[in-house]
Scaffold this active site. Structure first.
Site, PDB file in Angstrom:
ATOM      1  N   HIS A   1      -3.733   7.657  -7.542  1.00  0.00           N
ATOM      2  CA  HIS A   1      -3.596   6.193  -7.463  1.00  0.00           C
ATOM      3  C   HIS A   1      -4.589   5.590  -8.466  1.00  0.00           C
ATOM      4  CE1 HIS A   1      -4.120   2.192  -5.583  1.00  0.00           C
ATOM      5  NE2 HIS A   1      -2.978   2.413  -4.955  1.00  0.00           N
TER       6      HIS A   1
ATOM      7  N   ASP B   1      -9.602  11.190  -1.824  1.00  0.00           N
ATOM      8  CA  ASP B   1      -8.982   9.915  -1.473  1.00  0.00           C
ATOM      9  C   ASP B   1      -8.040  10.191  -0.303  1.00  0.00           C
ATOM     10  OD1 ASP B   1      -7.157   7.876  -1.197  1.00  0.00           O
ATOM     11  OD2 ASP B   1      -6.699   7.684  -3.330  1.00  0.00           O
TER      12      ASP B   1
ATOM     13  N   GLN C   1      -3.776   8.187   2.160  1.00  0.00           N
ATOM     14  CA  GLN C   1      -2.437   8.512   2.678  1.00  0.00           C
ATOM     15  C   GLN C   1      -2.446   9.721   3.611  1.00  0.00           C
ATOM     16  OE1 GLN C   1       0.071   6.574   2.363  1.00  0.00           O
ATOM     17  NE2 GLN C   1      -0.505   5.284   0.639  1.00  0.00           N
TER      18      GLN C   1
ATOM     19  N   LYS D   1      -3.772   0.892   6.524  1.00  0.00           N
ATOM     20  CA  LYS D   1      -2.650   1.833   6.485  1.00  0.00           C
ATOM     21  C   LYS D   1      -2.572   2.657   7.775  1.00  0.00           C
ATOM     22  CE  LYS D   1      -3.207   2.427   1.488  1.00  0.00           C
ATOM     23  NZ  LYS D   1      -2.090   1.757   0.841  1.00  0.00           N
TER      24      LYS D   1
ATOM     25  N   CYS E   1       1.110   1.786  -8.126  1.00  0.00           N
ATOM     26  CA  CYS E   1      -0.261   2.017  -8.619  1.00  0.00           C
ATOM     27  C   CYS E   1      -0.450   3.469  -9.050  1.00  0.00           C
ATOM     28  CB  CYS E   1      -1.306   1.624  -7.583  1.00  0.00           C
ATOM     29  SG  CYS E   1      -1.273  -0.102  -7.180  1.00  0.00           S
TER      30      CYS E   1
HETATM   31  N1  PMP Z   1      -5.275   5.631  -2.785  1.00  0.00           N
HETATM   32  C1  PMP Z   1      -4.022   5.812  -2.341  1.00  0.00           C
HETATM   33  C2  PMP Z   1      -3.440   7.188  -2.349  1.00  0.00           C
HETATM   34  C3  PMP Z   1      -3.293   4.722  -1.879  1.00  0.00           C
HETATM   35  O1  PMP Z   1      -2.042   4.900  -1.461  1.00  0.00           O
HETATM   36  C4  PMP Z   1      -3.890   3.444  -1.864  1.00  0.00           C
HETATM   37  C5  PMP Z   1      -3.131   2.227  -1.382  1.00  0.00           C
HETATM   38  N2  PMP Z   1      -1.872   2.080  -1.942  1.00  0.00           N
HETATM   39  C6  PMP Z   1      -5.197   3.317  -2.335  1.00  0.00           C
HETATM   40  C7  PMP Z   1      -5.851   4.438  -2.778  1.00  0.00           C
HETATM   41  C8  PMP Z   1      -5.898   2.012  -2.361  1.00  0.00           C
HETATM   42  O2  PMP Z   1      -6.095   1.547  -1.069  1.00  0.00           O
HETATM   43  P1  PMP Z   1      -6.651   0.072  -0.828  1.00  0.00           P
HETATM   44  O3  PMP Z   1      -5.762  -0.840  -1.626  1.00  0.00           O
HETATM   45  O4  PMP Z   1      -6.514  -0.132   0.640  1.00  0.00           O
HETATM   46  O5  PMP Z   1      -8.050   0.035  -1.302  1.00  0.00           O
END
Ligand code: PMP
Length: 424
Positions: free
Chosen positions: A139, A217, A220, A243, A382
């Site tokens: 991401h 990270d 997910q 999430k 993203c």
């Molecule tokens: N890493 C991953 C794998 C994600 O799916 C996301 C959210 N789409 C993020 C980071 C970023 O999370 P946040 O926008 O809640 O900071």
């Protein structure tokens, strides 16, 4: 036409771990109509999950009964708010099996957690000649913070490639680790596009054997499976509350205590100091050293209740249920002519399906599905480098959570046939 018997065929072979209708009753939003007469089918859970009454009520209760700032007041409300805020930290410590509550830092989310490490540990430890190893599937929030820091400190970022089946090239990873300049490996646990579950236990062992740290990270993974940071033996672990049934604006950075102790603070301000003089300041103990200013009190309390909710249902049951839904969804999606679903087979991935449909643009797919009540996401999610890797500018993504049903998968499939017809 979609096969009418598919759901029954599938369900005959599955034993589901809980009654999903009872679970759905906990989420008020799921009972509403998306358009008049059209029920909501919410399949955008990788972007953000819905919230159970337990969390909604906890937020309401905080604001109605004991709203006050934490750690500062002597009065009863402040004491109550502080106790609830710190209780949430303990709940989260238990949820991910951290060794100490001091290792649990409240942030705004995964993005802020990773930026914190890049800004503090990265600033103190990375220099010209050093290497940070990341992956092509990350991401943006696990690419850009390192690029920003690299531009300032002059270290190099190298990326583990992705194989055609959507898994990481682990031979390439082993080869990258042969460079003794690697100081950090930073990798996602589960891909938000491909659903790939990366082998972080093995990756952590290899990183440590090469003398590097590992950041994971967990945005997910934490909502969908049992996470034990000690068993994973990761150095840093980041995730977001929104999430996993919690409120927006709250997330966690877990870090091993000795590493956090050695890291300089990031933001300066109230609560993160021990003593301030006009000539300089000293820092508070962990975790407060990294929590400057009035924290996200309601968010933290709400996340604590979200963790209660998930634990009561059982992370293993949630995972098993989602695996069944995802397997069914992948089976049904594969029937749709002209579809390409990205990522590994069902047994190697989380409950995410990103796909393209013939020449229908992902945004058009999402728009037609929306008219049918089905909420999915379309775009690059993203993960632009990953989309570039697969040679597609955008995908539509259906992502499932503990409350989705087999009938909702059927609604998705019916919507896709409508999209195909509209653009035939
Ligand atoms: N890493 C991953 C794998 C994600 O799916 C996301 C959210 N789409 C993020 C980071 C970023 O999370 P946040 O926008 O809640 O900071």
């Amino acid at each position: 036409m979609a096969r009418p018997f598919a759901k029954m065929d599938f369900m005959n072979t599955q034993t589901l771990p809980y009654n999903v209708q009872a679970v759905r009753a906990d989420f008020p939003i799921l009972g509403q109509e998306h358009h008049p007469g059209v029920p909501l089918v919410y399949l955008d859970n990788a972007a953000s999950s819905q919230k159970p009454l337990k969390v909604i009520n906890a937020l309401d209760d905080y604001y109605r009964r004991y709203n006050a700032n934490v750690h500062r007041g002597i009065h009863k409300l402040s004491e109550q708010a502080t106790a609830a805020y710190e209780e949430a930290r303990i709940k989260i410590k238990r949820f991910i099996n951290a060794a100490s509550k001091r290792e649990i830092i409240f942030t705004r989310g995964t993005t802020e957690s990773i930026n914190l490490v890049a800004q503090t540990w990265g600033r103190a430890n990375l220099k010209v000649g050093d290497v940070v190893v990341s992956t092509v599937m990350e991401h943006h929030s696990n690419i850009v913070p390192w690029q920003i820091r690299a531009a300032e400190k002059g270290f190099t970022i190298r990326y583990i490639p992705v194989l055609p089946d959507g898994t990481l090239d682990l031979n390439a990873y082993a080869a990258l680790l042969r460079d003794e300049n690697v100081k950090l490996v930073t990798v996602m646990h589960v891909s938000n596009m491909l659903g790939t579950v990366n082998p972080v236990v093995e990756m952590a062992q290899q990183a440590h054997a090469a003398g590097a740290l590992i950041l994971v990270d967990g945005a997910q993974s934490t909502p969908h499976m049992s996470v034990d940071v000690q068993a994973l033996d990761v150095d840093f672990f980041a995730f977001s509350g929104h999430k996993m049934c919690g409120p927006t604006g709250i997330g966690i950075l877990y870090g091993k205590r000795d590493l956090l102790e050695a890291m300089p603070p990031w933001m300066g301000g109230g609560d993160m100091i021990s003593r301030v003089t006009l000539d300089g300041s000293t820092w508070n103990d962990l975790p407060y050293k990294f929590e400057a200013g009035t924290p996200i009190i309601a968010g933290a309390i709400g996340l604590g209740y979200a963790v209660d909710y998930l634990s009561e249902l059982g992370m293993d049951k949630i995972h098993a249920y989602e695996q069944a839904i995802a397997a069914y969804a992948l089976e049904r999606l594969a029937e749709v002519p002209g579809i390409t679903v990205y990522g590994p087979d069902a047994d190697k991935k989380g409950a995410v399906a990103a796909f393209t449909l013939d020449s229908v643009h992902a945004h058009d797919v999402a728009q037609i599905l929306d008219a049918e009540g089905v909420a999915v996401r379309a775009g690059h999610h993203c993960a632009m480098p990953l989309h570039e890797h697969f040679g597609v500018p955008a995908t539509a993504r259906a992502s499932f959570y503990l409350y989705n049903t087999f009938a909702e998968v059927d609604a998705l499939i019916e919507g896709l046939y409508k999209a195909k017809k509209a653009f035939a």
